[in-house]
Design an enzyme around this catalytic site. Structure first.
Site, PDB file in Angstrom:
ATOM      1  N   ARG A  11       0.821  -1.208   0.000  1.00  0.00           N
ATOM      2  CA  ARG A  11       0.000   0.000   0.000  1.00  0.00           C
ATOM      3  C   ARG A  11       0.857   1.261   0.000  1.00  0.00           C
ATOM      4  O   ARG A  11       0.538   2.241  -0.681  1.00  0.00           O
ATOM      5  CB  ARG A  11      -0.941  -0.024   1.211  1.00  0.00           C
ATOM      6  CG  ARG A  11      -2.088  -1.031   1.046  1.00  0.00           C
ATOM      7  CD  ARG A  11      -2.698  -1.420   2.391  1.00  0.00           C
ATOM      8  NE  ARG A  11      -3.893  -2.259   2.223  1.00  0.00           N
ATOM      9  CZ  ARG A  11      -3.850  -3.569   1.946  1.00  0.00           C
ATOM     10  NH1 ARG A  11      -2.678  -4.173   1.811  1.00  0.00           N
ATOM     11  NH2 ARG A  11      -4.972  -4.259   1.820  1.00  0.00           N
ATOM     12  N   GLY A  76      -1.118 -11.106  -6.070  1.00  0.00           N
ATOM     13  CA  GLY A  76      -2.487 -10.624  -6.214  1.00  0.00           C
ATOM     14  C   GLY A  76      -2.620  -9.153  -5.881  1.00  0.00           C
ATOM     15  O   GLY A  76      -3.372  -8.426  -6.539  1.00  0.00           O
ATOM     16  N   ARG A 104      -7.142 -16.700 -10.290  1.00  0.00           N
ATOM     17  CA  ARG A 104      -7.829 -16.070  -9.160  1.00  0.00           C
ATOM     18  C   ARG A 104      -8.741 -14.942  -9.653  1.00  0.00           C
ATOM     19  O   ARG A 104      -8.556 -14.413 -10.751  1.00  0.00           O
ATOM     20  CB  ARG A 104      -6.790 -15.555  -8.155  1.00  0.00           C
ATOM     21  CG  ARG A 104      -5.964 -16.681  -7.531  1.00  0.00           C
ATOM     22  CD  ARG A 104      -4.802 -16.164  -6.716  1.00  0.00           C
ATOM     23  NE  ARG A 104      -5.256 -15.477  -5.515  1.00  0.00           N
ATOM     24  CZ  ARG A 104      -4.425 -14.840  -4.682  1.00  0.00           C
ATOM     25  NH1 ARG A 104      -3.122 -14.819  -4.936  1.00  0.00           N
ATOM     26  NH2 ARG A 104      -4.895 -14.250  -3.602  1.00  0.00           N
ATOM     27  N   SER A 149     -12.554 -10.579  -2.118  1.00  0.00           N
ATOM     28  CA  SER A 149     -11.231 -10.074  -1.764  1.00  0.00           C
ATOM     29  C   SER A 149     -11.336  -8.615  -1.344  1.00  0.00           C
ATOM     30  O   SER A 149     -11.847  -7.784  -2.112  1.00  0.00           O
ATOM     31  CB  SER A 149     -10.256 -10.194  -2.934  1.00  0.00           C
ATOM     32  OG  SER A 149      -9.015  -9.564  -2.611  1.00  0.00           O
ATOM     33  N   SER A 150     -10.839  -8.309  -0.171  1.00  0.00           N
ATOM     34  CA  SER A 150     -10.820  -6.907   0.271  1.00  0.00           C
ATOM     35  C   SER A 150      -9.889  -6.069  -0.591  1.00  0.00           C
ATOM     36  O   SER A 150      -9.992  -4.838  -0.609  1.00  0.00           O
ATOM     37  CB  SER A 150     -10.391  -6.820   1.737  1.00  0.00           C
ATOM     38  OG  SER A 150      -9.041  -7.235   1.899  1.00  0.00           O
ATOM     39  N   ASP A 292      -5.509 -15.000   6.520  1.00  0.00           N
ATOM     40  CA  ASP A 292      -4.122 -15.451   6.399  1.00  0.00           C
ATOM     41  C   ASP A 292      -3.613 -16.145   7.659  1.00  0.00           C
ATOM     42  O   ASP A 292      -2.567 -16.804   7.619  1.00  0.00           O
ATOM     43  CB  ASP A 292      -3.205 -14.280   6.044  1.00  0.00           C
ATOM     44  CG  ASP A 292      -3.374 -13.836   4.595  1.00  0.00           C
ATOM     45  OD1 ASP A 292      -3.988 -14.589   3.808  1.00  0.00           O
ATOM     46  OD2 ASP A 292      -2.906 -12.738   4.246  1.00  0.00           O
ATOM     47  N   ARG A 323      -6.933 -23.023  -0.016  1.00  0.00           N
ATOM     48  CA  ARG A 323      -6.519 -23.312   1.361  1.00  0.00           C
ATOM     49  C   ARG A 323      -7.613 -23.958   2.197  1.00  0.00           C
ATOM     50  O   ARG A 323      -7.309 -24.559   3.234  1.00  0.00           O
ATOM     51  CB  ARG A 323      -6.036 -22.029   2.053  1.00  0.00           C
ATOM     52  CG  ARG A 323      -4.724 -21.509   1.518  1.00  0.00           C
ATOM     53  CD  ARG A 323      -4.261 -20.285   2.275  1.00  0.00           C
ATOM     54  NE  ARG A 323      -3.191 -19.599   1.563  1.00  0.00           N
ATOM     55  CZ  ARG A 323      -2.844 -18.347   1.777  1.00  0.00           C
ATOM     56  NH1 ARG A 323      -3.473 -17.622   2.688  1.00  0.00           N
ATOM     57  NH2 ARG A 323      -1.864 -17.798   1.075  1.00  0.00           N
ATOM     58  N   ARG A 365       1.919 -19.607   2.490  1.00  0.00           N
ATOM     59  CA  ARG A 365       1.405 -19.816   3.844  1.00  0.00           C
ATOM     60  C   ARG A 365       1.212 -21.303   4.148  1.00  0.00           C
ATOM     61  O   ARG A 365       1.377 -21.735   5.285  1.00  0.00           O
ATOM     62  CB  ARG A 365       0.117 -19.030   4.042  1.00  0.00           C
ATOM     63  CG  ARG A 365       0.288 -17.555   3.731  1.00  0.00           C
ATOM     64  CD  ARG A 365      -0.209 -16.643   4.811  1.00  0.00           C
ATOM     65  NE  ARG A 365      -0.006 -15.243   4.424  1.00  0.00           N
ATOM     66  CZ  ARG A 365       1.025 -14.506   4.771  1.00  0.00           C
ATOM     67  NH1 ARG A 365       1.979 -15.012   5.548  1.00  0.00           N
ATOM     68  NH2 ARG A 365       1.144 -13.255   4.359  1.00  0.00           N
TER      69      ARG A 365
END
Length: 410
Positions: A11, A76, A104, A149-150, A292, A323, A365
């Site tokens: 960001r 992403g 995705r 997705s945020s 996550d 996941r 992850r």
């Protein structure tokens, strides 16, 4: 030392591109994903000077069209944020990927941008993606699901200040990963950008101008959590330094509240996190705002005393791997008693996991979760494609070795 925040670094890089003048980013995370964003903002017009502990980014304001298509590799955040902010100008810009990222979701973001006046062309098939986007944004009202997705919403919030008139973003369904939206708004606030929340979403006055800013990137608790879990289940007392800056702004810092509640002894003092070996108790956790954390929480739960239920997990299907199924399938190989049903994962803890061949499913992850489970398990384990941790935590194996873990990396 605790790794730096991937979410914050992305960001800060994007906001610095959009601000004319010099922004300073101290302690950024340098990983595969963030380097993708850093390289891309330079293609879009930013000038970057790298120091020992900070980066100076001289922003371009409106991104310019690069000489070539921008390859987002597997990031992403790079694809979604930059697709959105590419609409702030009138140049056509094309983004590509030939990795799992191509599979995705991206279409909901493109639909939201076209409602605001952008034009978009999407070619998407298995392991191949090309998005061509063009502004400018006229403004008006758009809508976006809050349950996929945020990053879609964050991208819209980043781009909206460049619209010719005010923007209203209506969020459909539940707004999940709210702390990540809060982080976006905090970064934008440092650059002088304001947005108002209402009961349906967000209102952004436009046009607004990004101002240069200084950032100090906090710790990344999505990546710190596996190390803490390893100490609790497979180690002795460890100390992680670098818990500094506004670390509570990092979305997954909620792990610092959860660990003591489930019986893991921690202490935070003088910018240090101390974690002691402790068997966790079963727990309930709503993961809608913290997806996550789920892989490493599954590892803890599989060795906990009692039953654990992790709810709000359906979005895990849209991560680097599915996941919702990949982590349970790998832990089941080790003897974990784990079930997936509807929007929840249920785990009955066992006394000991057993070593096993494991797959990372090319997901950073999952690789970290499998490694921590393997450290606590009896017998040897092999984690395939473990190098994928460089996507978010390049020093993961080096740091574990520093803390006393023993393994071979081939």
């Amino acid at each position: 030392r605790a790794p730096r925040s991937k979410a914050y670094t992305h960001r800060a890089f994007v906001a610095a591109l959009l601000a004319r003048g010099k922004s300073v980013i101290r302690d950024p995370l340098i990983s595969d994903d963030t380097v993708n964003t850093l390289d891309a903002i330079q293609e879009l017009g930013a000038r970057v000077h790298e120091g020992k502990i900070e980066l100076e980014v001289h922003g371009a304001g409106v991104p310019r069209a690069p000489e070539r298509n921008l390859d987002c590799a597997e990031s992403g955040a790079t694809l979604r944020f930059l697709t959105a902010i590419a609409t702030t100008g009138s140049d056509k810009i094309t983004f590509t990927s030939r990795t799992g990222l191509a599979n995705r979701p991206i279409e909901p973001l493109l639909r939201a941008l076209t409602k605001l006046g952008a034009s978009a062309d999407l070619h998407q098939e298995k392991d191949a993606l090309r998005v061509t986007i063009q502004g400018p944004l006229k403004g008006g009202v758009t809508s976006i699901s809050g349950e996929i997705s945020s990053q879609f919403i964050s991208g819209l919030l980043m781009a909206a200040p460049f619209a010719r008139s005010d923007v209203k973003i209506n969020v459909e369904g539940n707004l999940e990963s709210k702390p990540y939206i809060d982080l976006t708004l905090a970064v934008l606030g440092k650059h002088g950008i304001t947005a108002e929340r209402d009961e349906r979403g967000f209102r952004i006055s436009a046009p607004q101008e990004y101002k240069p800013a200084s950032h100090h990137v906090p710790s990344d608790f999505s990546s710190t959590a596996p190390v803490a879990a390893g100490a609790a289940t497979a180690g002795e007392t460890i100390v992680l330094t670098g818990i500094d800056g506004d670390y509570r702004s990092e979305p997954d810092s909620i792990i610092l509240d959860l660990l003591p509640k489930i019986g893991i002894k921690i202490d935070i003092k003088d910018n240090q996190l101390t974690v002691q070996k402790s068997r966790p108790r079963g727990f309930d956790f709503d993961a809608r705002d913290h997806p996550d954390l789920v892989p490493i929480l599954e590892v803890l739960a599989s060795q906990a005393e009692g039953k654990t239920t992790i709810s709000g997990v359906k979005r895990l299907r849209f991560k680097e791997s599915d996941r919702l199924n990949t982590v349970p399938s790998e832990l089941s190989k080790m003897g974990a008693r784990i079930k997936v049903a509807d929007d929840a994962i249920t785990i009955e803890g066992v006394d000991h996991l057993q070593g096993s061949p494991l797959s990372s499913h090319h997901d950073h992850r999952v690789a970290m979760a499998c490694t921590i489970a393997a450290l606590a398990a009896g017998g040897d384990s092999v984690v395939e494609e473990a190098q994928v941790v460089s996507k978010s935590y390049p020093a993961f194996f080096t740091d574990l070795e520093t803390l006393g873990a023993k393994f071979n990396v081939e």
